[in-house]
Scaffold this motif. Structure first.
Motif, PDB file in Angstrom:
ATOM      1  N   LYS A  87       0.818  -1.225   0.000  1.00  0.00           N
ATOM      2  CA  LYS A  87       0.000   0.000   0.000  1.00  0.00           C
ATOM      3  C   LYS A  87       0.852   1.277   0.000  1.00  0.00           C
ATOM      4  O   LYS A  87       0.425   2.305  -0.501  1.00  0.00           O
ATOM      5  CB  LYS A  87      -0.956  -0.002   1.197  1.00  0.00           C
ATOM      6  CG  LYS A  87      -1.986  -1.137   1.132  1.00  0.00           C
ATOM      7  CD  LYS A  87      -3.388  -0.628   0.883  1.00  0.00           C
ATOM      8  CE  LYS A  87      -4.313  -1.639   0.260  1.00  0.00           C
ATOM      9  NZ  LYS A  87      -4.768  -2.791   0.919  1.00  0.00           N
ATOM     10  N   ASP A 106     -16.605   7.339  -1.517  1.00  0.00           N
ATOM     11  CA  ASP A 106     -16.895   8.591  -0.803  1.00  0.00           C
ATOM     12  C   ASP A 106     -17.895   9.453  -1.574  1.00  0.00           C
ATOM     13  O   ASP A 106     -18.703  10.163  -0.976  1.00  0.00           O
ATOM     14  CB  ASP A 106     -15.607   9.381  -0.533  1.00  0.00           C
ATOM     15  CG  ASP A 106     -14.899   8.865   0.718  1.00  0.00           C
ATOM     16  OD1 ASP A 106     -15.565   8.224   1.560  1.00  0.00           O
ATOM     17  OD2 ASP A 106     -13.682   9.064   0.845  1.00  0.00           O
ATOM     18  N   GLU A 166     -11.761  -5.904  -1.533  1.00  0.00           N
ATOM     19  CA  GLU A 166     -11.668  -4.497  -1.977  1.00  0.00           C
ATOM     20  C   GLU A 166     -13.023  -3.948  -2.418  1.00  0.00           C
ATOM     21  O   GLU A 166     -13.087  -3.002  -3.213  1.00  0.00           O
ATOM     22  CB  GLU A 166     -10.668  -4.325  -3.162  1.00  0.00           C
ATOM     23  CG  GLU A 166      -9.412  -5.161  -3.123  1.00  0.00           C
ATOM     24  CD  GLU A 166      -8.339  -4.617  -2.213  1.00  0.00           C
ATOM     25  OE1 GLU A 166      -8.318  -3.401  -1.995  1.00  0.00           O
ATOM     26  OE2 GLU A 166      -7.550  -5.425  -1.700  1.00  0.00           O
ATOM     27  N   LEU A 207     -17.468  -2.341   1.277  1.00  0.00           N
ATOM     28  CA  LEU A 207     -16.545  -2.397   2.426  1.00  0.00           C
ATOM     29  C   LEU A 207     -15.785  -1.083   2.568  1.00  0.00           C
ATOM     30  O   LEU A 207     -15.571  -0.595   3.679  1.00  0.00           O
ATOM     31  CB  LEU A 207     -15.560  -3.566   2.279  1.00  0.00           C
ATOM     32  CG  LEU A 207     -16.147  -4.965   2.492  1.00  0.00           C
ATOM     33  CD1 LEU A 207     -15.038  -6.010   2.350  1.00  0.00           C
ATOM     34  CD2 LEU A 207     -16.813  -5.115   3.855  1.00  0.00           C
ATOM     35  N   GLN A 208     -15.418  -0.489   1.442  1.00  0.00           N
ATOM     36  CA  GLN A 208     -14.711   0.806   1.500  1.00  0.00           C
ATOM     37  C   GLN A 208     -15.619   1.885   2.087  1.00  0.00           C
ATOM     38  O   GLN A 208     -15.187   2.731   2.862  1.00  0.00           O
ATOM     39  CB  GLN A 208     -14.242   1.215   0.108  1.00  0.00           C
ATOM     40  CG  GLN A 208     -13.133   0.329  -0.445  1.00  0.00           C
ATOM     41  CD  GLN A 208     -12.729   0.725  -1.859  1.00  0.00           C
ATOM     42  OE1 GLN A 208     -12.490   1.883  -2.150  1.00  0.00           O
ATOM     43  NE2 GLN A 208     -12.676  -0.251  -2.754  1.00  0.00           N
ATOM     44  N   LEU A 247     -18.113   1.341   4.207  1.00  0.00           N
ATOM     45  CA  LEU A 247     -18.283   1.061   5.644  1.00  0.00           C
ATOM     46  C   LEU A 247     -17.060   1.537   6.433  1.00  0.00           C
ATOM     47  O   LEU A 247     -17.187   2.089   7.520  1.00  0.00           O
ATOM     48  CB  LEU A 247     -18.535  -0.435   5.870  1.00  0.00           C
ATOM     49  CG  LEU A 247     -19.885  -0.964   5.347  1.00  0.00           C
ATOM     50  CD1 LEU A 247     -19.941  -2.486   5.440  1.00  0.00           C
ATOM     51  CD2 LEU A 247     -21.049  -0.334   6.101  1.00  0.00           C
ATOM     52  N   GLU A 248     -15.878   1.330   5.841  1.00  0.00           N
ATOM     53  CA  GLU A 248     -14.641   1.795   6.508  1.00  0.00           C
ATOM     54  C   GLU A 248     -14.644   3.314   6.635  1.00  0.00           C
ATOM     55  O   GLU A 248     -14.294   3.872   7.673  1.00  0.00           O
ATOM     56  CB  GLU A 248     -13.419   1.386   5.688  1.00  0.00           C
ATOM     57  CG  GLU A 248     -12.857   0.042   6.071  1.00  0.00           C
ATOM     58  CD  GLU A 248     -11.836  -0.442   5.048  1.00  0.00           C
ATOM     59  OE1 GLU A 248     -11.113   0.382   4.466  1.00  0.00           O
ATOM     60  OE2 GLU A 248     -11.806  -1.667   4.818  1.00  0.00           O
ATOM     61  N   SER A 249     -15.054   3.975   5.564  1.00  0.00           N
ATOM     62  CA  SER A 249     -15.072   5.440   5.565  1.00  0.00           C
ATOM     63  C   SER A 249     -16.081   5.945   6.608  1.00  0.00           C
ATOM     64  O   SER A 249     -15.801   6.901   7.342  1.00  0.00           O
ATOM     65  CB  SER A 249     -15.445   5.924   4.166  1.00  0.00           C
ATOM     66  OG  SER A 249     -15.340   7.299   4.077  1.00  0.00           O
ATOM     67  N   GLU A 261     -16.998   4.401   9.302  1.00  0.00           N
ATOM     68  CA  GLU A 261     -16.390   4.094  10.604  1.00  0.00           C
ATOM     69  C   GLU A 261     -15.443   5.233  11.016  1.00  0.00           C
ATOM     70  O   GLU A 261     -15.461   5.692  12.156  1.00  0.00           O
ATOM     71  CB  GLU A 261     -15.606   2.772  10.450  1.00  0.00           C
ATOM     72  CG  GLU A 261     -14.945   2.250  11.687  1.00  0.00           C
ATOM     73  CD  GLU A 261     -15.914   1.499  12.579  1.00  0.00           C
ATOM     74  OE1 GLU A 261     -16.839   0.872  12.066  1.00  0.00           O
ATOM     75  OE2 GLU A 261     -15.710   1.581  13.811  1.00  0.00           O
ATOM     76  N   ARG A 262     -14.645   5.684  10.040  1.00  0.00           N
ATOM     77  CA  ARG A 262     -13.701   6.784  10.317  1.00  0.00           C
ATOM     78  C   ARG A 262     -14.437   8.061  10.699  1.00  0.00           C
ATOM     79  O   ARG A 262     -13.955   8.858  11.475  1.00  0.00           O
ATOM     80  CB  ARG A 262     -12.815   7.060   9.088  1.00  0.00           C
ATOM     81  CG  ARG A 262     -11.672   6.088   8.916  1.00  0.00           C
ATOM     82  CD  ARG A 262     -10.616   6.634   7.954  1.00  0.00           C
ATOM     83  NE  ARG A 262     -11.143   6.885   6.625  1.00  0.00           N
ATOM     84  CZ  ARG A 262     -11.274   5.961   5.678  1.00  0.00           C
ATOM     85  NH1 ARG A 262     -10.891   4.717   5.913  1.00  0.00           N
ATOM     86  NH2 ARG A 262     -11.770   6.263   4.503  1.00  0.00           N
ATOM     87  N   HIS A 316     -22.380   5.342  12.533  1.00  0.00           N
ATOM     88  CA  HIS A 316     -22.663   3.923  12.796  1.00  0.00           C
ATOM     89  C   HIS A 316     -24.125   3.595  12.528  1.00  0.00           C
ATOM     90  O   HIS A 316     -24.975   4.466  12.542  1.00  0.00           O
ATOM     91  CB  HIS A 316     -22.352   3.592  14.257  1.00  0.00           C
ATOM     92  CG  HIS A 316     -20.899   3.697  14.565  1.00  0.00           C
ATOM     93  ND1 HIS A 316     -19.981   2.784  14.111  1.00  0.00           N
ATOM     94  CD2 HIS A 316     -20.194   4.629  15.256  1.00  0.00           C
ATOM     95  CE1 HIS A 316     -18.776   3.148  14.515  1.00  0.00           C
ATOM     96  NE2 HIS A 316     -18.883   4.266  15.207  1.00  0.00           N
ATOM     97  N   VAL A 321     -19.982  -8.079   8.730  1.00  0.00           N
ATOM     98  CA  VAL A 321     -19.951  -6.674   9.160  1.00  0.00           C
ATOM     99  C   VAL A 321     -21.066  -6.453  10.185  1.00  0.00           C
ATOM    100  O   VAL A 321     -21.962  -7.293  10.329  1.00  0.00           O
ATOM    101  CB  VAL A 321     -20.149  -5.709   7.957  1.00  0.00           C
ATOM    102  CG1 VAL A 321     -19.002  -5.827   6.973  1.00  0.00           C
ATOM    103  CG2 VAL A 321     -21.472  -5.948   7.249  1.00  0.00           C
TER     104      VAL A 321
END
Ligand SMILES: NC(=O)c1ccc[n+]([C@@H]2O[C@H](COP(=O)([O-])OP(=O)(O)OC[C@H]3O[C@@H](n4cnc5c(N)ncnc54)[C@H](O)[C@@H]3O)[C@@H](O)[C@H]2O)c1
Length: 406
Positions: A84, A286, A323, A327-328, A330-332, A334-335, A339, A353
């Protein structure tokens, strides 16, 4: 006998295909659980036609093991992620598996690397492993690169019908390996050198990434100035030399979202377009989140828990989530400490998840806004059930009036 190393999305169907066409095969994977599942007579992922192919291969005598075999033909299909930070290929799995092959193989063996690798990987990382083990390449060990092109969801058909590339130092060895693949492959098999085969595979996926990025950039331009991107693409594609792809929520999977980085990492000076395409596609999750927040505001939906994501996989009708845009997203979230979003995917049976549903009706009951992220056949066949919901369709598959699009 062929020993196929790595029994994942590529190694397993390839092993089954060889075996069901009369080639003696032992499939090896270091994942004990995976090998135990296969030996118990079950496949390890969902794929059209895979179960039938598996049964055929078992009837033809395929064996699965955690041990590397001593034989004269190896096909290596282990993962090749990218680092990465440096964006370069991480060759660790390939190096480790070739080392293990060297520990058991006799002189005269052929080692075929099927894993996707960046140009020069075989020179830089594979050849040294072979020579360090006391073998002379071309005399004791023949080296071949045979990258794979199949697409999840249509793997069995594509294994049989796609064209393939075989890269070899020695043309005669290339022809021998071509003959082996021709035991099942009905497509054209092109024999070339190893570096050309390495680069060709990476170029193919990069081409696809750039074309997807163009559609995704168009959707952003059109959204910013209230134009209908789908209508524009539909009309533009009537031009005989224009074929714009469909925009979407991002690019997932283990190929298109990974391989272009190999070129960016190795050729930073020359890969500006490739890098921008990657960044555009990576920005799409995003972009979808921003759409969701605007649509929530417009419809008075105040709680994220009233939003439902349909689809967790990276593409339709497969169970591969690697990838994936969902999932991307959900990660964003989370940041950003957002929720409670609900998630449902008919292909994902295990809990993966938070707030994941396994029942479509229950999922629908609990949400006001449904975001269609994957165009599984299941949703296409049940679209009517979404009536009455606010819908954001990122795949352009829903014709219910009032549906929001990207
Ligand atoms: N998945 C695709 O759609 C696709 C398409 C074309 C090419 N490829 C390429 O094929 C290669 C394999 O991808 P995949 O999707 O099958 O990966 P995968 O993760 O599904 O499978 C790889 C398997 O290799 C095993 N493995 C790893 N290291 C090992 C070792 N040293 N010895 C034995 N087993 C080992 C793992 O346990 C795993 O089961 C990658 O280079 C990928 O880029 C993938």
């Amino acid at each position: 006998m062929i020993n196929i190393i790595g029994l994942g999305y590529i190694g397993l169907p390839t092993a089954l295909m060889f075996a069901s066409h009369g080639v003696e095969v032992v499939g090896t994977d270091y994942n004990k659980e995976l090998v135990a599942t296969l030996n118990a007579g079950k496949t390890t992922f969902e794929e059209a036609g895979l179960d039938d192919l598996f049964n055929e291969a078992v009837n033809c005598g395929i064996k699965f093991s955690t041990e590397y075999q001593s034989t004269d033909m190896y096909i290596v299909a282990v993962p090749t992620p990218y680092d990465k930070e440096s964006k370069r290929i991480d060759p660790a799995y390939v190096i480790a598996s070739v080392k293990q092959v060297m520990a058991v193989c006799p002189k005269g063996a052929t080692v075929v690397i099927e894993s996707t690798v960046s140009p020069g990987t075989i020179d830089r990382y594979v050849r040294p492993v072979i020579t360090e083990n006391g073998f002379v390449i071309g005399e004791d060990i023949n080296l071949v690169h045979a990258p794979e092109r199949i697409i999840p969801g249509n793997m069995v058909y594509e294994l049989l019908h796609n064209s393939r590339t075989i890269g070899a130092d020695d043309k005669a060895i290339g022809e021998k390996v071509k003959e082996l693949y021709a035991s099942f492959c009905q497509g054209e098999i092109v024999v070339t050198d190893i570096r050309t085969a390495e680069m060709t595979k990476v170029v193919e996926n990069t081409f696809r990434d750039i074309n997807i990025a163009f559609a995704n950039e168009l959707v952003k331009i059109c959204r910013s100035d209230d134009m209908d991107v789908y209508e524009i693409i539909r009309i533009a594609n009537k031009h005989p030399r224009v074929n714009i792809l469909s925009p979407g929520p991002g690019v997932g999977g283990h190929c298109i979202s990974v391989d272009p980085w190999f070129l960016v990492g190795d050729y930073p000076t020359y890969s500006n377009l490739i890098k921008q395409a990657r960044l555009i596609n990576d920005s799409m999750p995003d972009f979808v989140l921003e759409r969701i927040y605007n649509i929530m505001k417009e419809n008075g939906i105040k709680e994220v828990s009233k939003v439902g994501f349909y689809g967790l996989t990276y593409k339709e009708n497969v169970d591969d989530v690697r990838e994936s845009p969902t999932l991307q997203m959900l990660e964003s979230m989370e940041r950003h400490l957002a929720h409670g979003v609900k998630v449902y995917d008919p292909f994902i049976k295990a809990d993966m998840v938070e707030n994941q549903y396994h029942d479509f009706e229950a999922f629908l009951n609990d949400v006001d806004l449904v975001v269609l992220l994957v165009g599984h056949d299941e949703i296409k066949e049940n679209m009517g059930k979404l009536k009455g919901k606010v819908i954001l369709d990122t795949r352009n598959i829903c014709s219910i009036e009032g549906t929001y699009r990207l």
